[in-house]
Design a protein around this motif. Sequence first.
Motif, PDB file in Angstrom:
ATOM      1  N   UNK A   1      35.158  81.045  31.198  1.00 18.44           N
ATOM      2  CA  UNK A   1      35.311  79.753  30.528  1.00 18.44           C
ATOM      3  C   UNK A   1      35.290  78.616  31.537  1.00 18.44           C
ATOM      4  N   UNK A   2      36.002  78.768  32.649  1.00 15.11           N
ATOM      5  CA  UNK A   2      36.016  77.720  33.665  1.00 15.11           C
ATOM      6  C   UNK A   2      34.617  77.489  34.236  1.00 15.11           C
ATOM      7  N   UNK A   3      33.881  78.573  34.471  1.00  6.30           N
ATOM      8  CA  UNK A   3      32.548  78.456  35.052  1.00  6.30           C
ATOM      9  C   UNK A   3      31.591  77.758  34.090  1.00  6.30           C
ATOM     10  N   UNK A   4      31.640  78.167  32.804  1.00 11.14           N
ATOM     11  CA  UNK A   4      30.737  77.575  31.812  1.00 11.14           C
ATOM     12  C   UNK A   4      31.047  76.097  31.617  1.00 11.14           C
ATOM     13  N   UNK A   5      32.303  75.749  31.548  1.00 15.10           N
ATOM     14  CA  UNK A   5      32.674  74.339  31.360  1.00 15.10           C
ATOM     15  C   UNK A   5      32.298  73.490  32.565  1.00 15.10           C
ATOM     16  N   UNK A   6      32.309  74.085  33.754  1.00 18.73           N
ATOM     17  CA  UNK A   6      31.995  73.330  34.965  1.00 18.73           C
ATOM     18  C   UNK A   6      30.500  73.241  35.224  1.00 18.73           C
ATOM     19  N   UNK A   7      29.789  74.367  34.991  1.00 16.99           N
ATOM     20  CA  UNK A   7      28.369  74.430  35.362  1.00 16.99           C
ATOM     21  C   UNK A   7      27.433  74.442  34.156  1.00 16.99           C
TER      22      UNK A   7
ATOM     23  N   UNK B   1      29.788  97.386  29.695  1.00 20.00           N
ATOM     24  CA  UNK B   1      30.985  97.302  28.861  1.00 20.00           C
ATOM     25  C   UNK B   1      31.534  95.878  28.802  1.00 20.00           C
ATOM     26  N   UNK B   2      30.737  94.916  29.222  1.00 20.91           N
ATOM     27  CA  UNK B   2      31.157  93.518  29.175  1.00 20.91           C
ATOM     28  C   UNK B   2      30.992  92.966  27.764  1.00 20.91           C
ATOM     29  N   UNK B   3      31.952  92.153  27.325  1.00 20.70           N
ATOM     30  CA  UNK B   3      31.899  91.526  25.999  1.00 20.70           C
ATOM     31  C   UNK B   3      31.405  90.088  26.073  1.00 20.70           C
ATOM     32  N   UNK B   4      31.002  89.657  27.260  1.00 19.53           N
ATOM     33  CA  UNK B   4      30.636  88.258  27.466  1.00 19.53           C
ATOM     34  C   UNK B   4      29.479  87.840  26.566  1.00 19.53           C
ATOM     35  N   UNK B   5      28.555  88.765  26.287  1.00 20.45           N
ATOM     36  CA  UNK B   5      27.375  88.420  25.485  1.00 20.45           C
ATOM     37  C   UNK B   5      27.676  88.315  23.995  1.00 20.45           C
ATOM     38  N   UNK B   6      28.893  88.650  23.576  1.00 18.07           N
ATOM     39  CA  UNK B   6      29.236  88.506  22.168  1.00 18.07           C
ATOM     40  C   UNK B   6      29.386  87.021  21.843  1.00 18.07           C
ATOM     41  N   UNK B   7      28.558  86.486  20.970  1.00 15.51           N
ATOM     42  CA  UNK B   7      28.567  85.032  20.744  1.00 15.51           C
ATOM     43  C   UNK B   7      29.834  84.525  20.074  1.00 15.51           C
ATOM     44  N   UNK B   8      30.463  85.356  19.247  1.00 13.60           N
ATOM     45  CA  UNK B   8      31.652  84.897  18.527  1.00 13.60           C
ATOM     46  C   UNK B   8      32.818  84.713  19.484  1.00 13.60           C
ATOM     47  N   UNK B   9      33.112  85.736  20.273  1.00 12.68           N
ATOM     48  CA  UNK B   9      34.237  85.664  21.197  1.00 12.68           C
ATOM     49  C   UNK B   9      33.995  84.614  22.271  1.00 12.68           C
ATOM     50  N   UNK B  10      32.848  84.674  22.927  1.00 14.44           N
ATOM     51  CA  UNK B  10      32.581  83.741  24.020  1.00 14.44           C
ATOM     52  C   UNK B  10      32.513  82.305  23.507  1.00 14.44           C
ATOM     53  N   UNK B  11      31.897  82.106  22.352  1.00 14.26           N
ATOM     54  CA  UNK B  11      31.794  80.759  21.799  1.00 14.26           C
ATOM     55  C   UNK B  11      33.141  80.153  21.483  1.00 14.26           C
ATOM     56  N   UNK B  12      34.012  80.921  20.834  1.00 14.33           N
ATOM     57  CA  UNK B  12      35.335  80.388  20.484  1.00 14.33           C
ATOM     58  C   UNK B  12      36.187  80.140  21.726  1.00 14.33           C
ATOM     59  N   UNK B  13      36.065  80.995  22.739  1.00  9.96           N
ATOM     60  CA  UNK B  13      36.851  80.783  23.956  1.00  9.96           C
ATOM     61  C   UNK B  13      36.395  79.540  24.707  1.00  9.96           C
ATOM     62  N   UNK B  14      35.091  79.323  24.774  1.00 10.88           N
ATOM     63  CA  UNK B  14      34.588  78.147  25.475  1.00 10.88           C
ATOM     64  C   UNK B  14      35.022  76.871  24.753  1.00 10.88           C
ATOM     65  N   UNK B  15      35.006  76.880  23.439  1.00 13.96           N
ATOM     66  CA  UNK B  15      35.335  75.687  22.664  1.00 13.96           C
ATOM     67  C   UNK B  15      36.838  75.435  22.606  1.00 13.96           C
ATOM     68  N   UNK B  16      37.619  76.484  22.348  1.00 15.04           N
ATOM     69  CA  UNK B  16      39.047  76.305  22.083  1.00 15.04           C
ATOM     70  C   UNK B  16      39.955  76.798  23.207  1.00 15.04           C
ATOM     71  N   UNK B  17      39.400  77.396  24.238  1.00 19.83           N
ATOM     72  CA  UNK B  17      40.218  77.975  25.286  1.00 19.83           C
ATOM     73  C   UNK B  17      40.367  79.471  25.092  1.00 19.83           C
ATOM     74  N   UNK B  18      40.795  80.156  26.140  1.00 16.58           N
ATOM     75  CA  UNK B  18      40.810  81.619  26.120  1.00 16.58           C
ATOM     76  C   UNK B  18      41.758  82.162  25.063  1.00 16.58           C
TER      77      UNK B  18
END
Length: 266
Positions: free
Chosen positions: A50-56, A77-94
């Motif tokens: 989240x910090x990296x995406x918000x910064x870069x 086994x990374x969940x980063x590519x899941x759009x629902x989880x990653x999208x909500x974390x980037x928008x609202x925080x982890x």
Amino acid sequence: MKRISWQREIGYIFIFVLLMYVPTWILTRGQYFRLDTDYDVSLPLFYFLVDFVRLHGTIPAWNPYVGTGIPVLGDPVSVVANPILTGTMIIFGVETGIRLTIGIMFFLAALSMWWLLTRLDVRGWLRVWGSLLFASAGNMIAYIRAGHIPELLVYPAVPVLVYYVTKKTLRWKDIIVFPLALAYVWYSGYTYMLWFVLIFLTVSWLYYSLSRPASQSLIALMRFAAVAIVFVVFSWPKTYAYMHDVGSNLERIFTIDPYAGSIHSI
């Protein structure tokens, strides 16, 4: 008994999810995820992401803060590519993003079971009841408690996968929906489920194909190939990252024992 409309059924399901989840959210305000679970592994990666995406403004390819570094997107086994989880974390925080995702997964699990029951010609209150049972099953609670994020994210896809794995004949529109569900599992990091589904799928389709006339078997084989091609297309971003960052560096540290009783020995 008067038949209820499908829109009202969805409304009842949505209300049930709210009544089940909102009180839990309120009661756990100010509390943190337990670090004696798998959250201990996931949360540091999520905060870094989240910090990296918000910064870069882009998803990082590499996380240098774990050991000598690990791939972010290419990790199978990374969940980063899941759009629902990653999208909500980037928008609202982890923390808020994870909480919102949990609620969304409850609702999607109920909807997917409702969809499966519809395909099985189950209607009315029985369909609503089955959907609510699936959404509130102990599996979901156990995944949340243990911090098993990939399993939680993939749980709503289970009814869809069961339907297509056991279906004798795929229509052409199924060749889009089914690979999309498989790609969702891959993007959610639950590689084990994807592996097992592909095994069951191959066995069931071989059985159905061999029990038909040659002309029908050829059509079934063509559709099977089409599913594989569409899945590769849908899953290519993560698959490419895996092949580039992980696959070329894999090294087996022990000899496979085919008598160990594990499916991984195949």
